[in-house]
Structure formats: structure tokens, C-alpha cells
Scaffold this active site. Structure first.
Site, PDB file in Angstrom:
ATOM      1  N   LYS A 194      -2.640   0.703  -5.488  1.00 59.92           N
ATOM      2  CA  LYS A 194      -3.490   0.281  -6.612  1.00 59.92           C
ATOM      3  C   LYS A 194      -4.965   0.443  -6.290  1.00 59.92           C
ATOM      4  CE  LYS A 194      -5.028  -3.848  -4.958  1.00 59.92           C
ATOM      5  NZ  LYS A 194      -6.393  -4.446  -5.043  1.00 59.92           N
ATOM      6  N   ASP A 247      -1.360  -6.133 -10.177  1.00 58.68           N
ATOM      7  CA  ASP A 247      -2.534  -5.847  -9.354  1.00 58.68           C
ATOM      8  C   ASP A 247      -3.226  -4.569  -9.807  1.00 58.68           C
ATOM      9  OD1 ASP A 247      -4.248  -6.638  -7.387  1.00 58.68           O
ATOM     10  OD2 ASP A 247      -2.881  -6.314  -5.717  1.00 58.68           O
TER      11      ASP A 247
END
EC number: 1.1.1.94
Length: 340
Positions: A194, A247
Site C-alpha cells: 500500500k 490501509d
């Protein structure tokens, strides 16, 4: 220091401090240790982290410690919250002083510097196969966590009882919800990938590409995360949870994310070096990009977004050329996520 300490936190930056505050607010005695004695001394004097979290006072049950041995022997459970590129070195530093019954949990997001190995492999190599391990990951900005704003996160542990205990320690019905997840690999991997995609989302916004492009990057970035996870044996459903999609969305859409802000500067024509200087803190995604690429190459997984971000960061590729390379890729079915 007495035996009632529930957790020792190694790392007195913004995230380590916020997690220590959260545990202390839950009624636990917590020890917070940092590598810089002057910084820890300042935390003790003013009872807040003025550098990172100036508006949040420490609960009385948050104890500061400059002596590493005292900190490590105060509690069975050790929470490591340090940048990923020093994770291995910190484990080597603490290993000689751990208690025989010590258990290690980390909130570090990333992979081993240069090699791209999962942090579980680093921990096993340094600490051995017997010590219980756990990872804490999910959509958490330190300032919001420290302020007691509602937050949810995932925990995965090598031993179920350890995971149960951590869930009980951290969980707070008023503001902090903790989900257990048995997928130890997937929970680790989401936090690294991420960071890379967040840089890409920032670049896109810095170039003025708009919400459509940002959303496309998030969606295709999630596909890349899932492909890599599947190749490494992770459960695909993990990436639809807190440590994956949660996230990813957080760091791609909010300017509290250093990775996103770093990417925005690149999209506006600022150099990699100057952007890092202006951020003023560790941009995990910068190193994570090289590490994720190395891991993907070893696993023979195609990750076109991550590859173009690598080309921008390490090969001086122009952001416009990188965007054109992604947009000009061959037509595909959206469901063809296994290979591309």
C-alpha cells in the site's frame, strides 16, 4: 519497574508513541523506549511527544525508559515500531536482552531493505523458530489514534493464544476495534504494497489527473497486491480487509500519509531528493518500492504500477512517460487478475 507492565514498546516515534498511549488509555502499564536518550528524556519531562503529537498528554500508566535492558525485561510482550529498513538491526540489538518467555509483535510496515523479504523471515532468522510472533497492521494515522478517534486494525499471530491476548490488550469498545486474522503473510504484505501504491496515487493527484485516475490506481493497485499475495500463499480475502483495502484507501486518499504527499510532490515536478527533504520523516514507500519489486520479480508476478513507480524513483523516469506507459498497456479483461 514491576511485573505488572503489559507491554514494552520499542520505538518512540509518532506511531510507537500513539500505540503506547492507546494501551495506557486501556488501563495497562506500558513502557516506551526510544534509541535517543535526549528525546526520551524530553518525553518524560513534558509528558507528551511535542515533536510528533504535541496536543496529546501521556496517561500516568505510560512509563518512559532509556535503559534498553530494563525496558525489555519489564514485560513479556515487546511491540516493535521502527522503520522497516532498521527492523533487522533492532531485533539484533534486543535479542540478547529478551526474557526466556518473550513474545514479539511489530507494527512496522514494509519489507527487509534491499532483499524484499517478509519481516517474519527476518525475525525468524534473528530470533529463531520458537519465539511467538505477531503483526499489527491496518489503516491507522498516528495523530488520530493518539487523539482517541475511532480506528480499526488487524492482528495476526503465529500462536492463537498470543493473538487473543493482543486483541484483548488493544481492543477498546469506545474507539479502537481489533480484528484477528490468521493470514500472517497477507497482513504483513498489505502494509508494504500500500505504501508503493500511495506514492502512485499522490503522483497522479500531483499531476492533476483527478479523482477518476486516483480511484483507478487504487483499484488496480489492490489487484497487484492480491496477485503478489496469492503467489506467496496469502489468503486473497485478507486484501479486502483492514490490512489490505483499508490501509490502501487511507494512505492513497488522505494527506496525513507521507507516501501520498511525497508522490504529490513528484507529480508536481519536485525531485525525489527534494521531496524526501520536504517531508522531513521516513517515507517508507521509497524503500518499499525497491523491495516490493524485488519480491515480485522473485515470485514472477507482474506489478505494472509498482514497476512504473520504481522507474520514477530509481531510474529517473519522467512521471508523464510513466503515466503513458500504464495507460498504453494492452487491453485486458478486468477479471484477468491472476497474471496482469
Amino acid at each position: 519497574m514491576n511485573s505488572t507492565v503489559s507491554m514494552t514498546v520499542i520505538g518512540a516515534g509518532s506511531y510507537g508513541t500513539s500505540l503506547a498511549i492507546t494501551l495506557a488509555r486501556n488501563g495497562h502499564n506500558v513502557v516506551l523506549w526510544g534509541h535517543n536518550p535526549e528525546h526520551v528524556g524530553a518525553l518524560q519531562r513534558v509528558r507528551c511527544n511535542q515533536k510528533f503529537l504535541p496536543d496529546v498528554s501521556f496517561p500516568d500508566s505510560l512509563l518512559l525508559e532509556t535503559d534498553l535492558i530494563k525496558a525489555l525485561t519489564a514485560s513479556r510482550d515487546i511491540l516493535v515500531v521502527v522503520p522497516s529498513h532498521v527492523f533487522g538491526e533492532v531485533l539484533k540489538q534486543i535479542k540478547p536482552h529478551l526474557r526466556p518467555d518473550s513474545r514479539i509483535v511489530w507494527a512496522t510496515k514494509g519489507l527487509e531493505a534491499d532483499t524484499g523479504r517478509l519481516l517474519q523471515d527476518v525475525a525468524r532468522e534473528i530470533l529463531g523458530n520458537e519465539i511467538p510472533l505477531a503483526v499489527l497492521s491496518g489503516p491507522t494515522f498516528a495523530k488520530e489514534l493518539a487523539a482517541g478517534l475511532p480506528t480499526a486494525i488487524a492482528i495476526s499471530a503465529t500462536e492463537s493464544a498470543f493473538g487473543d491476548g493482543l486483541q484483548q490488550l488493544f481492543h477498546c469498545g469506545k474507539s479502537f476495534r481489533v480484528y484477528k486474522n490468521p493470514d500472517f503473510i497477507g497482513v504483513q504484505l498489505g502494509g508494504a504494497v500500500k505504501n508503493v501504491i500511495a506514492i502512485g496515487a499522490g503522483i497522479s493527484d500531483g499531476m492533476g489527473f483527478g479523482a477518476n485516475a486516483r480511484t483507478a490506481l487504487i483499484t488496480r493497485g489492490l489487484a497487484e497486491m492480491s496477485r503478489l499475495g496469492a503467489a506467496l500463499g496469502a489468503d486473497p480475502s485478507t486484501f479486502m480487509g483492514m490490512a489490505g483495502l483499508g490501509d490502501l484507501v487511507l494512505t492513497c486518499t488522505d494527506n496525513q500519509s507521507r507516501n501520498r504527499r511525497f508522490g504529490m510532490m513528484l507529480g508536481q515536478g519536485i525531485s525525489v531528493e527534494e521531496a524526501q527533504y520536504q517531508i522531513g520523516q521516513v517515507v517508507e514507500g521509497y524503500r518499499n518500492t525497491k523491495e516490493v519489486r524485488a519480491l515480485a520479480n522473485r515470485a514472477n508476478v507482474e506489478m505494472p504500477i509498482a514497476e512504473q513507480i520504481y522507474q520514477i524513483l530509481y531510474c529517473n523516469k519522467n512521471v508523464i512517460e510513466a503515466a503513458q506507459a500504464l495507460l498504453g498497456r494492452a487491453r485486458k479483461d478486468e477479471s484477468d487478475n491472476v497474471r496482469s
